[in-house]
Write a protein that holds these residues in place. Structure first.
Motif, PDB file in Angstrom:
ATOM      1  N   THR A   1      53.614  94.633  75.330  1.00 19.66           N
ATOM      2  CA  THR A   1      53.692  93.472  76.396  1.00 19.66           C
ATOM      3  C   THR A   1      55.018  92.972  76.220  1.00 19.66           C
ATOM      4  N   GLY A   2      56.038  93.230  75.318  1.00 19.75           N
ATOM      5  CA  GLY A   2      57.141  92.659  75.013  1.00 19.75           C
ATOM      6  C   GLY A   2      57.296  91.692  74.093  1.00 19.75           C
ATOM      7  N   SER A   3      56.381  91.650  73.097  1.00 25.28           N
ATOM      8  CA  SER A   3      56.120  90.967  71.917  1.00 25.28           C
ATOM      9  C   SER A   3      56.729  91.644  70.856  1.00 25.28           C
ATOM     10  N   HIS A   4      57.414  91.028  69.948  1.00 23.39           N
ATOM     11  CA  HIS A   4      58.004  91.686  68.985  1.00 23.39           C
ATOM     12  C   HIS A   4      58.263  90.635  67.656  1.00 23.39           C
ATOM     13  N   LYS A   5      58.767  91.190  66.592  1.00 21.93           N
ATOM     14  CA  LYS A   5      59.323  90.517  65.497  1.00 21.93           C
ATOM     15  C   LYS A   5      60.788  90.356  65.689  1.00 21.93           C
ATOM     16  N   ILE A   6      61.374  89.223  65.329  1.00 19.38           N
ATOM     17  CA  ILE A   6      62.684  88.947  64.999  1.00 19.38           C
ATOM     18  C   ILE A   6      63.197  88.408  64.034  1.00 19.38           C
ATOM     19  N   GLU A   7      64.153  88.991  63.269  1.00 13.30           N
ATOM     20  CA  GLU A   7      64.762  88.606  61.981  1.00 13.30           C
ATOM     21  C   GLU A   7      65.134  87.188  62.368  1.00 13.30           C
ATOM     22  N   ALA A   8      64.919  86.057  61.416  1.00 14.01           N
ATOM     23  CA  ALA A   8      65.174  84.765  61.421  1.00 14.01           C
ATOM     24  C   ALA A   8      66.684  84.618  61.528  1.00 14.01           C
ATOM     25  N   TYR A   9      67.501  85.268  61.179  1.00  8.69           N
ATOM     26  CA  TYR A   9      68.990  85.067  61.105  1.00  8.69           C
ATOM     27  C   TYR A   9      69.386  85.410  62.567  1.00  8.69           C
ATOM     28  N   ARG A  10      68.784  85.951  63.491  1.00  8.34           N
ATOM     29  CA  ARG A  10      69.232  86.333  64.750  1.00  8.34           C
ATOM     30  C   ARG A  10      68.912  85.419  65.691  1.00  8.34           C
ATOM     31  N   ILE A  11      67.973  84.512  65.677  1.00  9.56           N
ATOM     32  CA  ILE A  11      67.462  83.476  66.621  1.00  9.56           C
ATOM     33  C   ILE A  11      68.654  82.538  66.801  1.00  9.56           C
ATOM     34  N   GLU A  12      68.729  81.766  67.880  1.00  6.78           N
ATOM     35  CA  GLU A  12      69.858  80.923  67.930  1.00  6.78           C
ATOM     36  C   GLU A  12      70.045  79.800  67.120  1.00  6.78           C
ATOM     37  N   LYS A  13      70.979  79.157  66.850  1.00  7.60           N
ATOM     38  CA  LYS A  13      71.352  78.402  65.774  1.00  7.60           C
ATOM     39  C   LYS A  13      70.638  77.224  65.883  1.00  7.60           C
ATOM     40  N   SER A  14      70.294  76.536  67.186  1.00  7.75           N
ATOM     41  CA  SER A  14      69.683  75.472  67.483  1.00  7.75           C
ATOM     42  C   SER A  14      68.132  75.758  66.813  1.00  7.75           C
ATOM     43  N   ALA A  15      67.637  76.807  66.999  1.00  7.30           N
ATOM     44  CA  ALA A  15      66.193  77.309  66.600  1.00  7.30           C
ATOM     45  C   ALA A  15      66.400  77.515  64.915  1.00  7.30           C
ATOM     46  N   ARG A  16      67.297  78.064  64.485  1.00  7.96           N
ATOM     47  CA  ARG A  16      67.627  78.017  62.743  1.00  7.96           C
ATOM     48  C   ARG A  16      67.583  76.746  62.500  1.00  7.96           C
ATOM     49  N   ASP A  17      68.412  75.775  62.974  1.00 10.13           N
ATOM     50  CA  ASP A  17      68.440  74.304  62.633  1.00 10.13           C
ATOM     51  C   ASP A  17      66.915  73.680  62.470  1.00 10.13           C
ATOM     52  N   ARG A  18      66.124  73.794  63.449  1.00  9.09           N
ATOM     53  CA  ARG A  18      64.921  73.333  63.601  1.00  9.09           C
ATOM     54  C   ARG A  18      64.242  73.903  62.575  1.00  9.09           C
ATOM     55  N   LEU A  19      64.285  75.129  62.055  1.00  5.25           N
ATOM     56  CA  LEU A  19      63.394  75.607  61.106  1.00  5.25           C
ATOM     57  C   LEU A  19      63.841  75.023  59.785  1.00  5.25           C
ATOM     58  N   THR A  20      64.927  74.591  59.469  1.00  7.83           N
ATOM     59  CA  THR A  20      65.398  73.764  58.363  1.00  7.83           C
ATOM     60  C   THR A  20      64.419  72.624  58.439  1.00  7.83           C
ATOM     61  N   VAL A  21      64.539  71.894  59.588  1.00  7.83           N
ATOM     62  CA  VAL A  21      63.865  70.382  59.690  1.00  7.83           C
ATOM     63  C   VAL A  21      62.520  70.515  59.530  1.00  7.83           C
ATOM     64  N   ILE A  22      61.682  71.694  59.947  1.00 11.56           N
ATOM     65  CA  ILE A  22      60.383  71.820  59.760  1.00 11.56           C
ATOM     66  C   ILE A  22      60.115  72.491  58.448  1.00 11.56           C
ATOM     67  N   GLU A  23      61.002  72.463  57.600  1.00 16.38           N
ATOM     68  CA  GLU A  23      61.153  73.256  56.354  1.00 16.38           C
ATOM     69  C   GLU A  23      60.253  74.717  56.342  1.00 16.38           C
ATOM     70  N   GLN A  24      60.885  75.456  57.406  1.00 16.40           N
ATOM     71  CA  GLN A  24      60.389  76.908  57.392  1.00 16.40           C
ATOM     72  C   GLN A  24      61.473  77.768  57.328  1.00 16.40           C
ATOM     73  N   ASP A  25      62.731  77.290  56.666  1.00 17.96           N
ATOM     74  CA  ASP A  25      63.871  77.993  56.731  1.00 17.96           C
ATOM     75  C   ASP A  25      63.733  79.100  55.777  1.00 17.96           C
ATOM     76  N   ASP A  26      63.004  79.386  54.760  1.00 14.45           N
ATOM     77  CA  ASP A  26      62.899  80.424  53.920  1.00 14.45           C
ATOM     78  C   ASP A  26      62.086  81.481  54.409  1.00 14.45           C
ATOM     79  N   ILE A  27      61.601  81.729  55.769  1.00 18.46           N
ATOM     80  CA  ILE A  27      60.977  83.094  56.305  1.00 18.46           C
ATOM     81  C   ILE A  27      62.343  84.099  56.671  1.00 18.46           C
ATOM     82  N   ASP A  28      61.925  85.171  56.575  1.00 22.95           N
ATOM     83  CA  ASP A  28      62.699  86.315  57.051  1.00 22.95           C
ATOM     84  C   ASP A  28      62.491  86.661  58.446  1.00 22.95           C
TER      85      ASP A  28
END
Length: 142
Positions: A65-92
């Protein structure tokens, strides 16, 4: 004495890592650009219906369907920053479920359980250029 018949489930669940696919919503992001609180009623119904459809698919069907895994370092910076805010920035990696067009639901996979975090109606967490030549350029700029 006659043996009692064994009950058989009428609904065959898809299996992810040997177990039925399950959603967990307790960790949904409720603020920021990809917050679930941004959904309005008709959109919410559509999203939940689409997630329900995934529950009866195999992993290969989900990937198709087009669904897939993405390494966290590849997402946009604003999304990576949001992971930090919600305390989920330790995921791969994150799981992107394609609902339709640009509409995505982002999850953190824990075996067969998808911990839902974001609703991304405009494919902004991990935008992809439409032209294959532009995709290569975009990837090298990350």
């Amino acid at each position: 004495e006659r043996p009692q018949p064994i009950k058989v489930a009428k609904f065959d669940h898809s299996h992810i890592e040997g177990m039925p696919l399950a959603w967990r919503f307790s960790g949904c992001d409720t603020a920021g650009p990809f917050a679930w609180t941004n959904l309005i009623d008709p959109e919410y119904k559509l999203v939940i219906e689409k997630l329900h459809e995934f529950e009866v698919k195999t992993w290969n069907e989900i990937a198709a369907t087009g669904s897939h895994k993405i390494e966290a370092y590849r997402i946009e910076k604003s999304a990576r920053d949001r992971l930090t805010v919600i305390e989920q920035d330790d995921i791969d990696e994150l799981m992107s479920f394609r609902l339709n067009g640009t509409n995505r639901v982002w999850c953190i996979q824990m075996q067969n359980v998808m911990r839902v975090i974001w609703w991304d109606p405009n494919h902004q967490v991990y935008p992809v250029a439409k032209d294959r030549n532009d995709r290569g350029k975009k990837a090298s700029q990350r």
